[in-house]
Design a protein around this motif. Sequence first.
Motif, PDB file in Angstrom:
ATOM      1  N   PHE A 172      27.480  10.736  54.333  1.00 44.13           N
ATOM      2  CA  PHE A 172      28.682  10.731  53.502  1.00 44.13           C
ATOM      3  C   PHE A 172      28.711  11.804  52.418  1.00 44.13           C
ATOM      4  O   PHE A 172      29.718  11.989  51.770  1.00 44.13           O
ATOM      5  CB  PHE A 172      28.861   9.366  52.841  1.00 44.13           C
ATOM      6  N   GLY A 173      27.604  12.461  52.172  1.00 39.36           N
ATOM      7  CA  GLY A 173      27.585  13.524  51.171  1.00 39.36           C
ATOM      8  C   GLY A 173      27.242  13.067  49.766  1.00 39.36           C
ATOM      9  O   GLY A 173      26.983  13.895  48.903  1.00 39.36           O
ATOM     10  N   ALA A 215      37.252   0.668  49.729  1.00 39.03           N
ATOM     11  CA  ALA A 215      38.149   1.327  48.774  1.00 39.03           C
ATOM     12  C   ALA A 215      39.344   0.445  48.448  1.00 39.03           C
ATOM     13  O   ALA A 215      39.806   0.398  47.296  1.00 39.03           O
ATOM     14  CB  ALA A 215      38.614   2.662  49.343  1.00 39.03           C
ATOM     15  N   ARG A 216      39.839  -0.289  49.412  1.00 34.71           N
ATOM     16  CA  ARG A 216      41.006  -1.158  49.185  1.00 34.71           C
ATOM     17  C   ARG A 216      40.679  -2.352  48.304  1.00 34.71           C
ATOM     18  O   ARG A 216      41.527  -2.843  47.572  1.00 34.71           O
ATOM     19  CB  ARG A 216      41.586  -1.635  50.501  1.00 34.71           C
ATOM     20  N   ILE A 217      39.438  -2.844  48.375  1.00 36.29           N
ATOM     21  CA  ILE A 217      39.091  -3.985  47.545  1.00 36.29           C
ATOM     22  C   ILE A 217      38.583  -3.555  46.169  1.00 36.29           C
ATOM     23  O   ILE A 217      38.240  -4.381  45.352  1.00 36.29           O
ATOM     24  CB  ILE A 217      38.065  -4.918  48.225  1.00 36.29           C
ATOM     25  N   GLY A 218      38.503  -2.255  45.942  1.00 34.70           N
ATOM     26  CA  GLY A 218      38.211  -1.772  44.586  1.00 34.70           C
ATOM     27  C   GLY A 218      36.809  -1.278  44.351  1.00 34.70           C
ATOM     28  O   GLY A 218      36.430  -1.122  43.196  1.00 34.70           O
ATOM     29  N   CYS A 219      36.039  -1.002  45.378  1.00 36.36           N
ATOM     30  CA  CYS A 219      34.707  -0.446  45.166  1.00 36.36           C
ATOM     31  C   CYS A 219      34.838   1.068  44.992  1.00 36.36           C
ATOM     32  O   CYS A 219      35.269   1.751  45.896  1.00 36.36           O
ATOM     33  CB  CYS A 219      33.791  -0.743  46.353  1.00 36.36           C
ATOM     34  N   PRO A 220      34.473   1.603  43.823  1.00 31.85           N
ATOM     35  CA  PRO A 220      34.592   3.052  43.623  1.00 31.85           C
ATOM     36  C   PRO A 220      33.481   3.797  44.350  1.00 31.85           C
ATOM     37  O   PRO A 220      32.393   3.273  44.550  1.00 31.85           O
ATOM     38  CB  PRO A 220      34.423   3.197  42.108  1.00 31.85           C
ATOM     39  N   PHE A 221      33.769   5.006  44.722  1.00 30.69           N
ATOM     40  CA  PHE A 221      32.772   5.827  45.416  1.00 30.69           C
ATOM     41  C   PHE A 221      32.334   6.954  44.554  1.00 30.69           C
ATOM     42  O   PHE A 221      32.801   7.805  44.128  1.00 30.69           O
ATOM     43  CB  PHE A 221      33.315   6.344  46.732  1.00 30.69           C
ATOM     44  N   LEU A 275      13.055   1.002  50.783  1.00 28.30           N
ATOM     45  CA  LEU A 275      14.494   1.208  50.924  1.00 28.30           C
ATOM     46  C   LEU A 275      14.940   2.612  50.543  1.00 28.30           C
ATOM     47  O   LEU A 275      16.104   2.952  50.714  1.00 28.30           O
ATOM     48  CB  LEU A 275      15.270   0.208  50.063  1.00 28.30           C
ATOM     49  N   ARG A 276      14.054   3.450  50.068  1.00 28.24           N
ATOM     50  CA  ARG A 276      14.443   4.775  49.577  1.00 28.24           C
ATOM     51  C   ARG A 276      14.953   5.690  50.674  1.00 28.24           C
ATOM     52  O   ARG A 276      15.756   6.568  50.413  1.00 28.24           O
ATOM     53  CB  ARG A 276      13.281   5.424  48.849  1.00 28.24           C
ATOM     54  N   TRP A 277      14.544   5.495  51.890  1.00 33.03           N
ATOM     55  CA  TRP A 277      15.018   6.380  52.957  1.00 33.03           C
ATOM     56  C   TRP A 277      16.494   6.127  53.264  1.00 33.03           C
ATOM     57  O   TRP A 277      17.177   7.000  53.790  1.00 33.03           O
ATOM     58  CB  TRP A 277      14.154   6.265  54.214  1.00 33.03           C
ATOM     59  N   PHE A 278      17.014   4.941  52.892  1.00 35.82           N
ATOM     60  CA  PHE A 278      18.443   4.667  53.068  1.00 35.82           C
ATOM     61  C   PHE A 278      19.295   5.643  52.259  1.00 35.82           C
ATOM     62  O   PHE A 278      20.385   6.016  52.679  1.00 35.82           O
ATOM     63  CB  PHE A 278      18.792   3.232  52.645  1.00 35.82           C
ATOM     64  N   TYR A 279      18.805   6.044  51.100  1.00 39.38           N
ATOM     65  CA  TYR A 279      19.557   6.988  50.275  1.00 39.38           C
ATOM     66  C   TYR A 279      19.691   8.336  50.972  1.00 39.38           C
ATOM     67  O   TYR A 279      20.752   8.961  50.916  1.00 39.38           O
ATOM     68  CB  TYR A 279      18.880   7.160  48.911  1.00 39.38           C
TER      69      TYR A 279
END
Length: 80
Positions: A27-28, A74-80, A16-20
């Motif tokens: 997204f930066g 973002a609206r449901i409260g997941c911070p980025f 799964l590391r390539w997903f990062y």
Amino acid sequence: MARISGLEKEQAPWHLRWFYGVMRKMFGNDLTPAKIQMRLPALVWGGTVMEAALGRKRLLSLRYLQLGRIRAAARIGCPF
């Protein structure tokens, strides 16, 4: 702030590391919802297969779909 901490790249399973890298390219930075999903590899791969299957009949561009997901998270409260 999320109740569950996400996995960093070093803690994630090798497959799964390539997903990062893809996430950083798109997204930066590393997004918290994706890092939390990395705790369940089957969820990540299932989501990938579902997106591939639904992507064949896409009416919107991928950019708009990703933007909608980020705004919803973002609206449901997941911070980025």
